[in-house]
Enzyme design. Structure first.
Site, PDB file in Angstrom:
ATOM      1  N   ASP A  75      28.350  18.817  43.295  1.00  0.00           N
ATOM      2  CA  ASP A  75      27.088  19.146  42.519  1.00  0.00           C
ATOM      3  C   ASP A  75      27.795  19.005  41.072  1.00  0.00           C
ATOM      4  O   ASP A  75      26.884  19.691  40.295  1.00  0.00           O
ATOM      5  CB  ASP A  75      26.236  20.345  42.913  1.00  0.00           C
ATOM      6  CG  ASP A  75      27.125  21.502  42.776  1.00  0.00           C
ATOM      7  OD1 ASP A  75      28.227  21.550  42.345  1.00  0.00           O
ATOM      8  OD2 ASP A  75      26.508  22.561  43.520  1.00  0.00           O
ATOM      9  N   GLU A 103      30.044  16.745  50.893  1.00  0.00           N
ATOM     10  CA  GLU A 103      29.305  17.817  50.675  1.00  0.00           C
ATOM     11  C   GLU A 103      27.800  17.399  50.300  1.00  0.00           C
ATOM     12  O   GLU A 103      27.343  17.952  49.253  1.00  0.00           O
ATOM     13  CB  GLU A 103      29.872  18.943  49.646  1.00  0.00           C
ATOM     14  CG  GLU A 103      29.364  20.264  49.898  1.00  0.00           C
ATOM     15  CD  GLU A 103      29.768  21.334  48.841  1.00  0.00           C
ATOM     16  OE1 GLU A 103      29.426  21.237  47.934  1.00  0.00           O
ATOM     17  OE2 GLU A 103      30.675  22.167  49.275  1.00  0.00           O
ATOM     18  N   GLU A 153      23.464  21.926  38.690  1.00  0.00           N
ATOM     19  CA  GLU A 153      23.926  21.588  40.036  1.00  0.00           C
ATOM     20  C   GLU A 153      23.062  20.987  41.167  1.00  0.00           C
ATOM     21  O   GLU A 153      23.151  20.040  41.786  1.00  0.00           O
ATOM     22  CB  GLU A 153      24.712  22.605  40.784  1.00  0.00           C
ATOM     23  CG  GLU A 153      26.060  22.884  40.045  1.00  0.00           C
ATOM     24  CD  GLU A 153      26.017  23.980  38.691  1.00  0.00           C
ATOM     25  OE1 GLU A 153      24.903  24.375  38.661  1.00  0.00           O
ATOM     26  OE2 GLU A 153      26.956  24.163  37.935  1.00  0.00           O
ATOM     27  N   HIS A 197      30.392  33.024  37.577  1.00  0.00           N
ATOM     28  CA  HIS A 197      30.566  31.964  36.379  1.00  0.00           C
ATOM     29  C   HIS A 197      29.322  31.007  36.329  1.00  0.00           C
ATOM     30  O   HIS A 197      28.928  30.129  35.386  1.00  0.00           O
ATOM     31  CB  HIS A 197      31.758  30.691  36.797  1.00  0.00           C
ATOM     32  CG  HIS A 197      31.546  30.171  37.754  1.00  0.00           C
ATOM     33  ND1 HIS A 197      30.745  28.619  37.896  1.00  0.00           N
ATOM     34  CD2 HIS A 197      31.793  30.219  39.210  1.00  0.00           C
ATOM     35  CE1 HIS A 197      30.784  28.425  38.962  1.00  0.00           C
ATOM     36  NE2 HIS A 197      31.231  29.147  39.659  1.00  0.00           N
ATOM     37  N   ARG A 219      26.129  29.122  35.132  1.00  0.00           N
ATOM     38  CA  ARG A 219      25.296  28.911  33.795  1.00  0.00           C
ATOM     39  C   ARG A 219      24.122  29.642  33.894  1.00  0.00           C
ATOM     40  O   ARG A 219      23.763  30.051  32.640  1.00  0.00           O
ATOM     41  CB  ARG A 219      25.343  27.381  33.590  1.00  0.00           C
ATOM     42  CG  ARG A 219      26.273  26.777  32.874  1.00  0.00           C
ATOM     43  CD  ARG A 219      26.098  25.252  32.794  1.00  0.00           C
ATOM     44  NE  ARG A 219      26.575  24.516  31.719  1.00  0.00           N
ATOM     45  CZ  ARG A 219      28.006  24.287  31.778  1.00  0.00           C
ATOM     46  NH1 ARG A 219      28.547  24.438  33.036  1.00  0.00           N
ATOM     47  NH2 ARG A 219      28.461  23.654  30.890  1.00  0.00           N
ATOM     48  N   HIS A 277      36.788  33.546  35.395  1.00  0.00           N
ATOM     49  CA  HIS A 277      36.852  32.424  35.000  1.00  0.00           C
ATOM     50  C   HIS A 277      37.057  32.275  33.439  1.00  0.00           C
ATOM     51  O   HIS A 277      37.029  33.143  32.713  1.00  0.00           O
ATOM     52  CB  HIS A 277      35.318  32.015  35.192  1.00  0.00           C
ATOM     53  CG  HIS A 277      35.118  30.284  35.172  1.00  0.00           C
ATOM     54  ND1 HIS A 277      35.170  29.559  34.135  1.00  0.00           N
ATOM     55  CD2 HIS A 277      35.021  29.488  36.190  1.00  0.00           C
ATOM     56  CE1 HIS A 277      34.705  28.313  34.482  1.00  0.00           C
ATOM     57  NE2 HIS A 277      34.689  28.250  35.897  1.00  0.00           N
TER      58      HIS A 277
HETATM   59  C1  UD1 Z   1      31.872  23.827  36.321  1.00  0.00           C
HETATM   60  C2  UD1 Z   1      30.709  23.130  37.031  1.00  0.00           C
HETATM   61  C3  UD1 Z   1      30.091  24.092  38.034  1.00  0.00           C
HETATM   62  C4  UD1 Z   1      31.270  24.705  38.813  1.00  0.00           C
HETATM   63  C5  UD1 Z   1      32.341  25.347  38.155  1.00  0.00           C
HETATM   64  C6  UD1 Z   1      33.330  25.500  38.781  1.00  0.00           C
HETATM   65  C7  UD1 Z   1      29.031  21.533  35.708  1.00  0.00           C
HETATM   66  C8  UD1 Z   1      28.241  21.219  35.124  1.00  0.00           C
HETATM   67  N1  UD1 Z   1      29.572  22.857  36.289  1.00  0.00           N
HETATM   68  O1  UD1 Z   1      31.367  24.828  35.462  1.00  0.00           O
HETATM   69  O2  UD1 Z   1      29.406  23.527  38.943  1.00  0.00           O
HETATM   70  O3  UD1 Z   1      30.703  25.623  39.789  1.00  0.00           O
HETATM   71  O4  UD1 Z   1      32.845  24.349  37.293  1.00  0.00           O
HETATM   72  O5  UD1 Z   1      34.085  26.678  38.294  1.00  0.00           O
HETATM   73  O6  UD1 Z   1      29.632  20.609  36.295  1.00  0.00           O
HETATM   74  N2  UD1 Z   1      37.483  26.165  30.675  1.00  0.00           N
HETATM   75  C9  UD1 Z   1      38.832  26.289  30.467  1.00  0.00           C
HETATM   76  N3  UD1 Z   1      39.806  25.957  31.186  1.00  0.00           N
HETATM   77  C10 UD1 Z   1      39.536  25.497  32.676  1.00  0.00           C
HETATM   78  C11 UD1 Z   1      38.158  25.237  32.991  1.00  0.00           C
HETATM   79  C12 UD1 Z   1      37.112  25.904  31.906  1.00  0.00           C
HETATM   80  O7  UD1 Z   1      39.430  26.598  29.248  1.00  0.00           O
HETATM   81  O8  UD1 Z   1      40.491  25.159  33.294  1.00  0.00           O
HETATM   82  C13 UD1 Z   1      36.769  26.856  29.667  1.00  0.00           C
HETATM   83  C14 UD1 Z   1      36.319  25.586  28.689  1.00  0.00           C
HETATM   84  O9  UD1 Z   1      36.234  26.143  27.375  1.00  0.00           O
HETATM   85  C15 UD1 Z   1      35.433  24.683  29.058  1.00  0.00           C
HETATM   86  C16 UD1 Z   1      34.563  26.016  29.736  1.00  0.00           C
HETATM   87  O10 UD1 Z   1      35.264  26.704  30.392  1.00  0.00           O
HETATM   88  O11 UD1 Z   1      34.665  24.193  27.966  1.00  0.00           O
HETATM   89  C17 UD1 Z   1      33.079  25.449  30.731  1.00  0.00           C
HETATM   90  O12 UD1 Z   1      33.824  24.547  31.541  1.00  0.00           O
HETATM   91  P1  UD1 Z   1      32.648  23.552  32.455  1.00  0.00           P
HETATM   92  O13 UD1 Z   1      33.381  22.765  33.550  1.00  0.00           O
HETATM   93  O14 UD1 Z   1      32.009  22.772  31.403  1.00  0.00           O
HETATM   94  O15 UD1 Z   1      31.888  24.583  33.188  1.00  0.00           O
HETATM   95  P2  UD1 Z   1      32.144  25.439  34.346  1.00  0.00           P
HETATM   96  O16 UD1 Z   1      31.251  26.744  34.029  1.00  0.00           O
HETATM   97  O17 UD1 Z   1      33.172  25.754  34.564  1.00  0.00           O
HETATM   98  N1  UDP Z   2      39.206  30.411  43.554  1.00  0.00           N
HETATM   99  C1  UDP Z   2      40.570  30.207  43.045  1.00  0.00           C
HETATM  100  N2  UDP Z   2      41.272  31.235  42.108  1.00  0.00           N
HETATM  101  C2  UDP Z   2      40.261  32.070  41.582  1.00  0.00           C
HETATM  102  C3  UDP Z   2      38.873  32.091  42.008  1.00  0.00           C
HETATM  103  C4  UDP Z   2      38.400  31.202  42.888  1.00  0.00           C
HETATM  104  O1  UDP Z   2      41.267  29.488  43.553  1.00  0.00           O
HETATM  105  O2  UDP Z   2      40.749  32.976  40.742  1.00  0.00           O
HETATM  106  C5  UDP Z   2      38.708  29.387  44.446  1.00  0.00           C
HETATM  107  C6  UDP Z   2      37.932  29.849  45.659  1.00  0.00           C
HETATM  108  O3  UDP Z   2      38.831  30.283  46.726  1.00  0.00           O
HETATM  109  C7  UDP Z   2      37.014  28.667  45.895  1.00  0.00           C
HETATM  110  C8  UDP Z   2      36.795  27.990  44.562  1.00  0.00           C
HETATM  111  O4  UDP Z   2      37.844  28.593  43.954  1.00  0.00           O
HETATM  112  O5  UDP Z   2      37.423  27.895  46.716  1.00  0.00           O
HETATM  113  C9  UDP Z   2      35.442  28.531  44.033  1.00  0.00           C
HETATM  114  O6  UDP Z   2      35.423  27.997  42.584  1.00  0.00           O
HETATM  115  P1  UDP Z   2      34.455  28.417  41.608  1.00  0.00           P
HETATM  116  O7  UDP Z   2      33.805  29.755  42.111  1.00  0.00           O
HETATM  117  O8  UDP Z   2      35.014  28.180  40.328  1.00  0.00           O
HETATM  118  O9  UDP Z   2      33.243  27.349  41.884  1.00  0.00           O
HETATM  119  P2  UDP Z   2      32.170  27.023  42.692  1.00  0.00           P
HETATM  120  O10 UDP Z   2      32.657  26.937  44.109  1.00  0.00           O
HETATM  121  O11 UDP Z   2      31.006  28.080  42.465  1.00  0.00           O
HETATM  122  O12 UDP Z   2      31.798  25.676  42.370  1.00  0.00           O
END
Ligand code: UD1
Ligand code: UDP
Length: 396
Positions: A107, A129, A143, A232, A234, A265
């Protein structure tokens, strides 16, 4: 005898596209499964880099080297940034590679946009999924809508459970195009649990990695309880996160003999409320440990050692019940009601009082804890990936 070009032409070209940590974890075992059948499939891996460090951690652990990396992440990116950058990046990669099927996961904005990009070039999409629903387009946001849109575009729907299949049938999806597979996250979980169990050296290594990350697992050797926390979403940004953090702070004060470990996160929107409630310096907070995101192996190891999981994560809601860990979900809705029904997961939202009350009950009431901590696995048997590969092998 066929020459190399003829062999390649007879093979099915499958492109797997993913960009965030959870998609990578859930697509990694599928990449490995396709790669086992290199005479039948040409497996192309395209990462969007919606996440950077958190994606790279997973690629490293599963030893996956992408063929294409759109490298789109920007600090503080919004949904428009991610959507446009993935769409334009995928246009060129798809034009060059022309796969028979593009597989996307779940998603995220990466998955919906990659599906749209494939649709624009008449390329079939397989949705891994598929069919999870809350039916509330603002929860989880964006999502729920992302998943619905991908479902509309997809030709093949890999539904993790019978309930997700039912959701798709209710939207008039052709039953012949739906396969109930289990969730590939269980395949990933079993892969790493097996690796940890078989390797005593790894156990020592992971314990030392965790110590370097800021949490010493030896603190638990005297039977101390530990609450593992992640967050994490939104839709929780702002007030929801402040409320969650305040509840966690109150719990650390109420239970000084329980450890609270929070791998944060990297999203700055997640870190800001943590600092607002706990202060600028997150070190030396007694029984509260804020640490950097852990690579998957260390995270599963830590989850296995935890007593309770407090999270708003989707993937963790699926993994923790498999490890027999009660999960309190800090969300108002869930698209994963199977574990709720099984009684191992409970929704607590972001309500201060409810988070404290439910966590306290699990810490104090042994009978209640035992009831919730039975290991169930409504999300799969670890064979989801082989079902997907088998299905696509039969489809011409
Ligand atoms: C995204 C997904 C969410 C998923 C989540 C898992 C969308 C809209 N959201 O949300 O569905 O559950 O990932 O974690 O697709 N950042 C870093 N380094 C990283 C990752 C993130 O610096 O490796 C920071 C950056 O500032 C980035 C921000 O996090 O701009 C947000 O990342 P983004 O992928 O847009 O949103 P998530 O909240 O991570
Ligand atoms: N996870 C990880 N390291 C962490 C936190 C989570 O590897 O420090 C793994 C966790 O086991 C799961 C996945 O990341 O498989 C979940 O990711 P996240 O919560 O970012 O996204 P969501 O599942 O909510 O989309």
């Amino acid at each position: 005898m066929w020459n190399l070009q003829e062999i390649e032409e007879r093979m099915k070209k499958i492109m797997l596209v993913f960009g965030t940590r959870p998609e990578a974890i859930k697509m990694a075992p599928l990449v490995k499964e396709f790669q086992k059948y290199s005479e039948k499939f040409q497996t192309i891996i395209c990462v969007t880099g919606q996440h950077r460090e958190m994606l790279d951690q997973v690629l490293h652990i599963f030893e996956i080297v992408p063929d294409y990396d759109l490298d789109i992440m920007k600090q503080g990116q919004d949904l428009y940034d991610v959507t446009t950058r993935v769409l334009l990046g995928m246009r060129d990669v798809l034009k060059e590679t022309q796969p028979n099927v593009v597989l996307v996961h779940g998603d995220t904005t990466t998955s919906t946009t990659a599906a749209l990009a494939a649709f624009y070039q008449h390329i079939s999409v397989g949705h891994v999924e598929a069919g999870l629903r809350t039916h509330n387009i603002y929860s989880p946001w964006p999502e729920e809508m992302n998943r619905q849109l991908t479902g509309r575009i997809a030709t093949y729907h890999f539904a993790p459970t019978p309930l997700s299949k039912q959701n798709l049938l209710a939207e008039s999806v052709n039953e012949k195009r739906i396969v109930v597979t289990g969730n590939t996250v269980i395949d990933a979980l079993y892969m790493v649990v097996d690796k940890i169990k078989k390797n005593e050296v790894l156990d020592v290594e992971l314990s030392s990695t965790l110590k370097q990350s800021g949490y010493d697992i030896k603190r638990l050797s005297s039977g101390k309880k530990m609450v593992l926390i992640t967050g994490h979403r939104r839709e929780n940004f702002g007030y929801g996160f402040i409320s969650m953090c305040k509840a966690i702070k109150a719990l650390t004060e109420k239970y000084p003999n329980v450890d609270f470990v929070y791998p944060m996160h990297l999203n700055p929107n997640v870190r800001q409320p943590i600092h607002e409630v706990f202060g600028n310096d997150l070190s030396n907070l007694g029984n509260m440990f804020f640490i950097e995101p852990l690579e998957y192996l260390s995270f599963v190891y830590l989850m296995e050692k935890s007593t309770i999981v407090l999270t708003d994560s989707g993937g963790i809601q699926e993994e923790a019940p498999g490890l027999g860990k009660p999960v309190l979900v800090m969300r108002d809705t869930t698209e994963r009601p199977e574990a709720l029904e099984a009684g191992t997961v409970k929704l607590v939202g972001t309500d201060y009082g409810k988070i404290i009350a439910e966590t306290s009950k699990l810490i104090e009431n042994e009978v209640y804890y035992e009831k919730m901590s039975k290991a169930v696995n409504p999300y799969g048997d670890g064979l989801a990936c082989s079902r997907i590969v088998h299905f696509l092998n039969q489809e011409s």
